[in-house]
Scaffold this motif. Structure first.
Motif, PDB file in Angstrom:
ATOM      1  N   ASN A 335       0.837  -1.194   0.000  1.00 10.79           N
ATOM      2  CA  ASN A 335       0.000   0.000   0.000  1.00 10.79           C
ATOM      3  C   ASN A 335       0.876   1.249   0.000  1.00 10.79           C
ATOM      4  O   ASN A 335       1.774   1.390   0.831  1.00 10.79           O
ATOM      5  N   THR A 336       0.606   2.124  -0.956  1.00 13.88           N
ATOM      6  CA  THR A 336       1.265   3.417  -1.050  1.00 13.88           C
ATOM      7  C   THR A 336       0.187   4.483  -1.176  1.00 13.88           C
ATOM      8  O   THR A 336      -1.009   4.174  -1.198  1.00 13.88           O
ATOM      9  N   MET A 337       0.596   5.721  -1.311  1.00 13.59           N
ATOM     10  CA  MET A 337      -0.374   6.797  -1.461  1.00 13.59           C
ATOM     11  C   MET A 337      -1.249   6.582  -2.688  1.00 13.59           C
ATOM     12  O   MET A 337      -2.419   6.965  -2.707  1.00 13.59           O
ATOM     13  N   ALA A 338      -0.691   5.946  -3.710  1.00 12.69           N
ATOM     14  CA  ALA A 338      -1.459   5.697  -4.936  1.00 12.69           C
ATOM     15  C   ALA A 338      -2.629   4.754  -4.701  1.00 12.69           C
ATOM     16  O   ALA A 338      -3.569   4.729  -5.501  1.00 12.69           O
ATOM     17  N   SER A 339      -2.600   3.978  -3.621  1.00 13.58           N
ATOM     18  CA  SER A 339      -3.700   3.059  -3.315  1.00 13.58           C
ATOM     19  C   SER A 339      -4.658   3.652  -2.282  1.00 13.58           C
ATOM     20  O   SER A 339      -5.438   2.934  -1.673  1.00 13.58           O
ATOM     21  N   LEU A 340      -4.598   4.978  -2.112  1.00 18.10           N
ATOM     22  CA  LEU A 340      -5.470   5.632  -1.137  1.00 18.10           C
ATOM     23  C   LEU A 340      -6.941   5.437  -1.485  1.00 18.10           C
ATOM     24  O   LEU A 340      -7.790   5.361  -0.595  1.00 18.10           O
TER      25      LEU A 340
END
Length: 624
Positions: A335-340
Motif C-alpha cells: 500500500n502506497t499513497m497511490a492506493s489511497l
C-alpha cells in the motif's frame, strides 16, 4: 364554537448558496498559494549569474518590481480567501440553525393539526380551554417567526461581508495597500513560531487557536505543506492547506505534461496527488445521516513525495475534531499513497456501517497511509530500494518506525479534538496490525485496538498486557482460512505472537472462517479470505463497526491450535490433494497402458499355441 388557531407554519427558506462555496474557496486558496510561490521565487532571484553593470541592475530592478506586484496579488487573494473561509464556516452554522428551526416548525404544525382535530370533535363548553391551547400555539409560532427573521438577517450579513471583502481587493491599488498594511500578518515570524513548536501537538493547537483568522489564512497560503501536515492543527485547517497543495501539484504537473513528457518521478507524483483528489471526491457519493449532507471529507495528511516517492496521505470521512466516534484504519503491505482510493473505500464502508450501528452519533473514519509499508515489484528485484522493501515483509523494522508515526498522528487528533473527547479506535490490517501493535506497545492514545488478519503482534508483545490498552480493549479478527494469520508464533516467517491465540488474551471477534482454497487459487479465494474483512454486509464489518461506536461485538473463542500448525496442516492436506492429482493424471494412464499391453500379449500367446514354457506369469495380480 369559535377557536382562533394559528395557520400552519410555512417552510423556512433555503439559503441560495450551499456548501459548493467551499470548492470556490479551495480554488482561491490554491491560486493564492501558487501566486505566493511565484513571489517567493522572484524575490530570491535577480539577474542571472554572469550579468553585471547596467544589464544586471535592470534585471534586478525588473525582478523587484515584479515581486512587489505579485506580492500585492497574493495579499488580495489572501484577503478574499480568508473572507470566503469565514463565509463557508458561517454557512455551516446557518444550515444547522435552519435544521433546528425546521424541526421546531414540524412539531408546531403537528400540534396545530392535533388541536384542529380536537376542536372539530369538542363541545361548546370546551371552547375556553381550547382557546388557551390555541394561544399557547400562537406564542410558539411568534417565537419561531422571530428566530426566522433574525436568521435571515444573519444570512444577509454573511453575504454582505463576503461581497465587501471582494470589493476591498478588486483593484491594483487596493492590492498594494493590503500588501503594505500594518495589519498584514508577518508570515515569516509565524513560520518560525510554528517550527519551534513542532513535535508538541498540544502546544501547537493552543498556539494555532490563539492566532487571528487572518494569520491562519496567511500561513495556509504561504506554507500549506507545513500547516497541512502538522499534528495538532485542527482538521479543517489541515484539510484546506492540503487541498491547496494538492491542487497546486495537479495543475503544475498537468501543465508540464502539455509541454513535455513527465519524468517517472513526476508521473508518480501526479498519480499520488490524483489518488488524494479521488479519495476526497469519493466522500461526495455518501450521505452523512447526522447532517443530511454529503460526507465531510478531509485531507489531513498530504506528502506525495515522501517515502522514496511512495507518498504519505490520510483522508478522513467525517470530522475527527467534532465526531463522537473516530476510527483510524492502517493497511498492510503493498500500500502506497497511490492506493489511497481502495483504502478510502474501506474507510467509507466502515463509516456507513458505524452510522447504522449508532444512528444517533456522529462518526469519522480515517484511511491512513502514513508509514513505509513494504511495497515491492518482483520485476525490479535488483533495485536497491525495491529489494529493501521485499526483505522487510518478514521484518518488523518498518512496522516499528510506522508505529511511531502513527502514535504522533493520533496524538495530533487528540490535541485538536473539541468538546467531549472522541471515542477513538485504531484498526490495523495485515502488516498494518503489526504496526498498530508496535504503536500500542510504545504508547498509543486510543480507546480500542483492532488487529485484523495479523501475521503477528510484534516481537515486543508476548500477551495483551504488553499492548497497554487495558482489559477488554484489544480485539482480534482472524479467519482460519486466512493464510497470513498462520504466520504468527515462533516461526521465522511470523512477526511476533499470533494475537488470536486464547493464551494471548485479546477478545477474538467473529469475522467468519473464509472459504477453503488450494495453492493454485491462493491469489483468488486465498487472497480474498485475507482482504475482505471490510466487505459491506459482512459479519466482520458489522463487528468492527460495533467496536468503533463503543458497542459490544460478537466474540468467539480464541485459537488453541498454534498458528504454525494451521500452515503445517494445510501443507499436508495440499500434499495429499496434489498427490492424488498426480496419481490421476500420470500414474493411472501408465497402469492402464501396462494392463492393456499384458492383455494383448496374453491374447497373442494364446493364439500362437502357447509357445512359451512355463506359461506367461500373472505378476502376482499387480495389474489385475
Amino acid at each position: 364554537m369559535t377557536v382562533h388557531i394559528p395557520d400552519q407554519v410555512a417552510v423556512i427558506p433555503e439559503m441560495e448558496v450551499d456548501q459548493g462555496a467551499k470548492a470556490v474557496t479551495d480554488q482561491l486558496r490554491a491560486t493564492a498559494t501558487k501566486t505566493a510561490d511565484v513571489g517567493s521565487w522572484s524575490a530570491e532571484n535577480g539577474a542571472p549569474d554572469g550579468w553585471s553593470g547596467d544589464a544586471a541592475e535592470a534585471a534586478n530592478h525588473a525582478m523587484t518590481t515584479f515581486s512587489t506586484a505579485v506580492d500585492a496579488v497574493t495579499a488580495a487573494f489572501t484577503t478574499v480567501a480568508a473572507a470566503c473561509d469565514a463565509y463557508v464556516s458561517q454557512l455551516a452554522v446557518l444550515a444547522g440553525q435552519r435544521l433546528d428551526m425546521m424541526e421546531t416548525r414540524s412539531g408546531i404544525n403537528i400540534d396545530i393539526q392535533t388541536l384542529v382535530d380536537l376542536v372539530n370533535s369538542s363541545d361548546v363548553e370546551d371552547e375556553p380551554e381550547l382557546q388557551v391551547r390555541a394561544d399557547a400555539l400562537k406564542a410558539r409560532v411568534t417565537r419561531l417567526d422571530e428566530r426566522r427573521i433574525a436568521w435571515e438577517a444573519r444570512v444577509t450579513a454573511n453575504e454582505d461581508k463576503l461581497v465587501a471583502a471582494f470589493r476591498s481587493a478588486d483593484t491594483v491599488g487596493e492590492g498594494r495597500a493590503l500588501s503594505t498594511s500594518s495589519d498584514r500578518p508577518d508570515v515569516d515570524a509565524l513560520n518560525r513560531e510554528l517550527e519551534q513548536k513542532n513535535g508538541d501537538p498540544k502546544a501547537i493547537n493552543a498556539w494555532w487557536m490563539a492566532l487571528t483568522p487572518a494569520e491562519r489564512e496567511a500561513l495556509k497560503i504561504d506554507n500549506p505543506d507545513a500547516v497541512g501536515n502538522t499534528d495538532g492543527i485542527p482538521v479543517d485547517d489541515r484539510d484546506e492547506a492540503n487541498r491547496a497543495s494538492m491542487t497546486r501539484d495537479i495543475d503544475r504537473l498537468h501543465g508540464l505534461d502539455k509541454e513535455r513528457e513527465l519524468t517517472p518521478e513526476e508521473q508518480q507524483l501526479l498519480k499520488n496527488a490524483e489518488a488524494a483528489r479521488d479519495a476526497i471526491d469519493a466522500g461526495a457519493t455518501v450521505t452523512d445521516p447526522s447532517t443530511g449532507l454529503p460526507v465531510d471529507s478531509n485531507l489531513i495528511l498530504y506528502q506525495p513525495e515522501a517515502i522514496h516517492g511512495d507518498g504519505a496521505a490520510a483522508v478522513a470521512y467525517g470530522n475527527p475534531d467534532t465526531a463522537d466516534n473516530t476510527s483510524v484504519v492502517v493497511p498492510g503491505i503493498m500500500n502506497t499513497m497511490a492506493s489511497l482510493g481502495a483504502n478510502g473505500e474501506s474507510a467509507l464502508d466502515l463509516f456507513a456501517q458505524a452510522n447504522k450501528a449508532d444512528p444517533g452519533a456522529s462518526n469519522a473514519t480515517i484511511a491512513w497511509i502514513g508509514y513505509d509499508s513494504p511495497d515491492f515489484d518482483m520485476s525490479q528485484a535488483k533495485d536497491p530500494v525495491n529489494a529493501i522493501d521485499m526483505a522487510m515483509v518478514s521484518n518488523e523494522e518498518f512496522a516499528e518506525a510506522g508505529g511511531k508515526r502513527l502514535s504522533a498522528f493520533v496524538d495530533g487528533l487528540r490535541a485538536s479534538d473539541t468538546g467531549d473527547q472522541s471515542h477513538l479506535t485504531v484498526i490495523g490490517h495485515s502488516y498494518g496490525s503489526t504496526t498498530v501493535a508496535h504503536a500500542a506497545h510504545d504508547g498509543l492514545a486510543a480507546d480500542d485496538l483492532v488487529l485484523l488478519g495479523s501475521p503477528g503482534a510484534g516481537g515486543d508483545a508476548h500477551d495483551v498486557s504488553d499492548l497497554n490498552m487495558g482489559e477488554g480493549h484489544v480485539y482480534v479478527g482472524s479467519r482460519d482460512e486466512d493464510f497470513v494469520t498462520w504466520l504468527g508464533g515462533d516461526t521465522r516467517l511470523g512477526l511476533g505472537e499470533d494475537p488470536s491465540q486464547s493464551s494471548f488474551g485479546a477478545d477474538r471477534i467473529d469475522v467468519g472462517n473464509g472459504e477453503s482454497f488450494h495453492a493454485e487459487d491462493i491469489g483468488g479465494q486465498g487472497l480474498n479470505n485475507h482482504t475482505s474483512y471490510f466487505d459491506p454486509g459482512s459479519e466482520s464489518l458489522e463487528n468492527i463497526a460495533d467496536i468503533t461506536v463503543g458497542n459490544d461485538p460478537e466474540t468467539i473463542d480464541g485459537r488453541d491450535q498454534p498458528a504454525r500448525d494451521y500452515l503445517t496442516d494445510y501443507a499436508k492436506d495440499e500434499g495429499i490433494y496434489y498427490g492424488n492429482q498426480v496419481y490421476d493424471k500420470y500414474v493411472d494412464p501408465v497402469v492402464d497402458g501396462a494392463r492393456d499391453a499384458i492383455d494383448t500379449a496374453s491374447d497373442v500367446l494364446e493364439n500362437t499355441g502357447r509357445l512359451l514354457s512355463p506359461p506367461m506369469p500373472s505378476f502376482g495380480g499387480m495389474f489385475g
